[in-house]
Design a protein around this motif. Sequence first.
Motif, PDB file in Angstrom:
ATOM      1  N   PHE A 194       0.850  -1.198   0.000  1.00 13.96           N
ATOM      2  CA  PHE A 194       0.000   0.000   0.000  1.00 13.96           C
ATOM      3  C   PHE A 194       0.882   1.243   0.000  1.00 13.96           C
ATOM      4  O   PHE A 194       1.816   1.352   0.801  1.00 13.96           O
ATOM      5  CB  PHE A 194      -0.917  -0.012   1.228  1.00 13.96           C
ATOM      6  CG  PHE A 194      -1.664   1.273   1.400  1.00 13.96           C
ATOM      7  CD1 PHE A 194      -2.595   1.680   0.446  1.00 13.96           C
ATOM      8  CD2 PHE A 194      -1.437   2.097   2.492  1.00 13.96           C
ATOM      9  CE1 PHE A 194      -3.275   2.882   0.581  1.00 13.96           C
ATOM     10  CE2 PHE A 194      -2.114   3.293   2.646  1.00 13.96           C
ATOM     11  CZ  PHE A 194      -3.035   3.690   1.686  1.00 13.96           C
ATOM     12  N   VAL A 195       0.581   2.160  -0.895  1.00 12.92           N
ATOM     13  CA  VAL A 195       1.337   3.426  -0.961  1.00 12.92           C
ATOM     14  C   VAL A 195       0.376   4.563  -0.601  1.00 12.92           C
ATOM     15  O   VAL A 195      -0.551   4.865  -1.353  1.00 12.92           O
ATOM     16  CB  VAL A 195       1.904   3.652  -2.383  1.00 12.92           C
ATOM     17  CG1 VAL A 195       2.686   4.959  -2.433  1.00 12.92           C
ATOM     18  CG2 VAL A 195       2.768   2.482  -2.802  1.00 12.92           C
ATOM     19  N   PRO A 196       0.564   5.178   0.562  1.00  8.53           N
ATOM     20  CA  PRO A 196      -0.334   6.276   0.935  1.00  8.53           C
ATOM     21  C   PRO A 196      -0.160   7.475   0.006  1.00  8.53           C
ATOM     22  O   PRO A 196       0.846   7.566  -0.696  1.00  8.53           O
ATOM     23  CB  PRO A 196       0.099   6.626   2.370  1.00  8.53           C
ATOM     24  CG  PRO A 196       1.409   5.964   2.580  1.00  8.53           C
ATOM     25  CD  PRO A 196       1.606   4.920   1.538  1.00  8.53           C
ATOM     26  N   ALA A 197      -1.158   8.380   0.019  1.00 11.43           N
ATOM     27  CA  ALA A 197      -1.096   9.553  -0.861  1.00 11.43           C
ATOM     28  C   ALA A 197       0.235  10.277  -0.652  1.00 11.43           C
ATOM     29  O   ALA A 197       0.644  10.531   0.484  1.00 11.43           O
ATOM     30  CB  ALA A 197      -2.264  10.485  -0.544  1.00 11.43           C
ATOM     31  N   GLY A 198       0.916  10.575  -1.729  1.00 15.43           N
ATOM     32  CA  GLY A 198       2.207  11.269  -1.646  1.00 15.43           C
ATOM     33  C   GLY A 198       3.371  10.338  -1.321  1.00 15.43           C
ATOM     34  O   GLY A 198       4.517  10.774  -1.283  1.00 15.43           O
ATOM     35  N   GLY A 199       3.081   9.046  -1.081  1.00 17.86           N
ATOM     36  CA  GLY A 199       4.145   8.097  -0.731  1.00 17.86           C
ATOM     37  C   GLY A 199       4.880   7.608  -1.968  1.00 17.86           C
ATOM     38  O   GLY A 199       4.474   7.863  -3.097  1.00 17.86           O
ATOM     39  N   GLU A 200       5.962   6.895  -1.730  1.00 16.11           N
ATOM     40  CA  GLU A 200       6.791   6.416  -2.836  1.00 16.11           C
ATOM     41  C   GLU A 200       6.492   4.960  -3.169  1.00 16.11           C
ATOM     42  O   GLU A 200       6.366   4.131  -2.258  1.00 16.11           O
ATOM     43  CB  GLU A 200       8.259   6.520  -2.424  1.00 16.11           C
ATOM     44  CG  GLU A 200       9.055   7.437  -3.329  1.00 16.11           C
ATOM     45  CD  GLU A 200      10.508   7.444  -2.942  1.00 16.11           C
ATOM     46  OE1 GLU A 200      11.183   6.430  -3.168  1.00 16.11           O
ATOM     47  OE2 GLU A 200      10.942   8.463  -2.373  1.00 16.11           O
ATOM     48  N   ALA A 201       6.394   4.665  -4.435  1.00 14.20           N
ATOM     49  CA  ALA A 201       6.155   3.275  -4.842  1.00 14.20           C
ATOM     50  C   ALA A 201       7.410   2.442  -4.586  1.00 14.20           C
ATOM     51  O   ALA A 201       8.519   2.967  -4.664  1.00 14.20           O
ATOM     52  CB  ALA A 201       5.791   3.242  -6.316  1.00 14.20           C
ATOM     53  N   PRO A 202       7.259   1.165  -4.294  1.00 16.05           N
ATOM     54  CA  PRO A 202       8.445   0.309  -4.106  1.00 16.05           C
ATOM     55  C   PRO A 202       9.132   0.081  -5.455  1.00 16.05           C
ATOM     56  O   PRO A 202       8.525   0.311  -6.502  1.00 16.05           O
ATOM     57  CB  PRO A 202       7.851  -0.995  -3.565  1.00 16.05           C
ATOM     58  CG  PRO A 202       6.431  -1.004  -4.020  1.00 16.05           C
ATOM     59  CD  PRO A 202       6.011   0.427  -4.134  1.00 16.05           C
ATOM     60  N   PRO A 203      10.391  -0.380  -5.435  1.00 13.28           N
ATOM     61  CA  PRO A 203      11.062  -0.706  -6.704  1.00 13.28           C
ATOM     62  C   PRO A 203      10.242  -1.714  -7.509  1.00 13.28           C
ATOM     63  O   PRO A 203       9.459  -2.487  -6.940  1.00 13.28           O
ATOM     64  CB  PRO A 203      12.388  -1.319  -6.251  1.00 13.28           C
ATOM     65  CG  PRO A 203      12.592  -0.855  -4.848  1.00 13.28           C
ATOM     66  CD  PRO A 203      11.237  -0.660  -4.269  1.00 13.28           C
ATOM     67  N   ALA A 204      10.443  -1.702  -8.815  1.00 14.14           N
ATOM     68  CA  ALA A 204       9.618  -2.552  -9.689  1.00 14.14           C
ATOM     69  C   ALA A 204       9.818  -4.041  -9.407  1.00 14.14           C
ATOM     70  O   ALA A 204       8.915  -4.841  -9.617  1.00 14.14           O
ATOM     71  CB  ALA A 204       9.947  -2.242 -11.141  1.00 14.14           C
ATOM     72  N   LEU A 205      11.001  -4.403  -8.947  1.00 17.85           N
ATOM     73  CA  LEU A 205      11.269  -5.835  -8.725  1.00 17.85           C
ATOM     74  C   LEU A 205      11.527  -6.126  -7.244  1.00 17.85           C
ATOM     75  O   LEU A 205      12.311  -5.429  -6.597  1.00 17.85           O
ATOM     76  CB  LEU A 205      12.493  -6.269  -9.544  1.00 17.85           C
ATOM     77  CG  LEU A 205      12.883  -7.752  -9.375  1.00 17.85           C
ATOM     78  CD1 LEU A 205      11.773  -8.678  -9.862  1.00 17.85           C
ATOM     79  CD2 LEU A 205      14.182  -8.052 -10.111  1.00 17.85           C
ATOM     80  N   THR A 206      10.852  -7.168  -6.755  1.00 25.34           N
ATOM     81  CA  THR A 206      11.099  -7.637  -5.386  1.00 25.34           C
ATOM     82  C   THR A 206      11.702  -9.037  -5.440  1.00 25.34           C
ATOM     83  O   THR A 206      11.220  -9.896  -6.181  1.00 25.34           O
ATOM     84  CB  THR A 206       9.787  -7.677  -4.575  1.00 25.34           C
ATOM     85  OG1 THR A 206       9.261  -6.353  -4.487  1.00 25.34           O
ATOM     86  CG2 THR A 206      10.018  -8.213  -3.176  1.00 25.34           C
TER      87      THR A 206
END
Length: 534
Positions: free
Chosen positions: A57-69
């Motif tokens: 979950f990415v809250p408003a204004g938060g940063e997305a995780p890297p594309a690969l986990t």
Amino acid sequence: LDAGIAPRADRLIEYLHRLQDTHGALFADHLAALAEALKLARAEVYEVATFYHHFDFVPAGGEAPPALTVRVCDSLGCAMAGGAELAATLATRLGADVRVQRVPCVGRCDSAPVAVVGQQPVLQADADKVAAAVANGEREEAAPDAIRFDAYRAAGGYQLWEAVRSGARDPEAVIIALDGAGLRGLGGAGFPAARKWRSVAAQPAPRNMAVNIDEGEPGTFKDRHYLATDPHRFIEGMLIAARVVGVSGIWIYIRDEYPALRRLLAEELERVRAEWPDLPPIELRRGAGAYVCGEESAMIESIEGKRGMPRLRPPYVAEVGLFGRPTLEHNLETLWWVRDIVERGGDWFASFGRNGRKGLRSFSVSGRVAKPGVVVTDAGITLRELITEHCGGMLPGHELYGYFPGGASGGILPARLADVPLDFDTLAPYGCFIGSAAIVVFSQDDKARLLAENAMKFFAHESCGQCTPCRVGTAKAAELMKAPEWDAGLLTELGRTMMDASICGLGQAAPNPMQSVLRFFPQEVGAAKEEGDA
Ligand code: SF4
């Protein structure tokens, strides 16, 4: 959402998966739109999106995780094989564009240590292998080499199902065969299958069925084995059960860690549907990384689109289960045996067994043995027999020191108890249970206390949090267990409270490995040996 089909709140987790698969994470504005489409409060969507470990979950204004986990397993078998060290190495080697997570059991303990790149498992992983998989763009596991519909049918499959479906085979005779076999629920609870079928069939219609393929117990991988090799034997058993009990709908819940098996199952179910279009609706549901959803009522909550929180009982699932209806709930393996038992007779199944026990069991064996894997053999076999007869002995240089007889939750036994028959009920005198028959073997190179600590941290991570003894008790015990010398009195009291006052099996069983260490390995934690356990 699905074109032309009204959105359904019970499919919330499926929609969340689709959002995450498409956008790489769950963004706040997407969740708001989803809540509106489903006519749910935003809080209802948010609480589900943040409950399951596989959702980002990415809250408003938060940063997305890297594309690969890259997920690195650090549960029992992988921990012994260096999983934590591998994760640490990868975290520096793979750089900031790749997220490295330490995660609980991914169901491949026979190939430890295991890392999962995107959805591609890397077996017997080391940093070079994982880095190569990342660089080569490997993200998806290939379909397993399973027996498909036509081959299964050509070999006599689905004849029993057709006999049951047409009425040529009496439903009562099917239940009698299961009864004669002594078939018990093989997900871990061991409830007699015939009794369950009778009791659900006696409930008023409409009735539902829920199939549990969420095997998340560290050390367990037998359902994966059966699905990857002979999926139609399970599907046929499922259809027979559905017909005998008279259900109106079937839901299959499969863990998120098995994407290739989920695709395989979806394809094969379509093939089955094409053959028998009048089957009740069958829905395949994808878990989202919550161990507690292996508990039957938590799984049902999850299928209903909610957080996977176990229900208080009574009422039991057989009376008030999925969508409020009486529900037949079974683990995959239990259904896998139905065809063989009915075709060959209950006596055939019951003719196996040793040391006074009856039937066959599928042991998932991992750890310090030469040949780990799924071993199908007699109920009541001892660990010593299992290792010698089926696992090629211990790994060279390793001597048996102890073992988990039932995954992380079933407790720990020392080497001197390697001749105890392994089955339901036989381990209770030692404070242990067999559960889903996940045997994790360890040697003089390992410490029982570290493995017990690993298990307790896992339970703390996986506690659904709704009852205090489990939520607080697992976290507190995990802290206390770090001390060089354990406070045996405090840990014992904590364990008793968790066992007595937790709602579900997770909190009730969480203290088992810790208590086993106090009882059987006191020298490791500076505790006094208990009387009678010399
Ligand atoms: Fe949740 Fe733990 Fe209570 Fe089970 S025992 S309901 S996992 S808090």
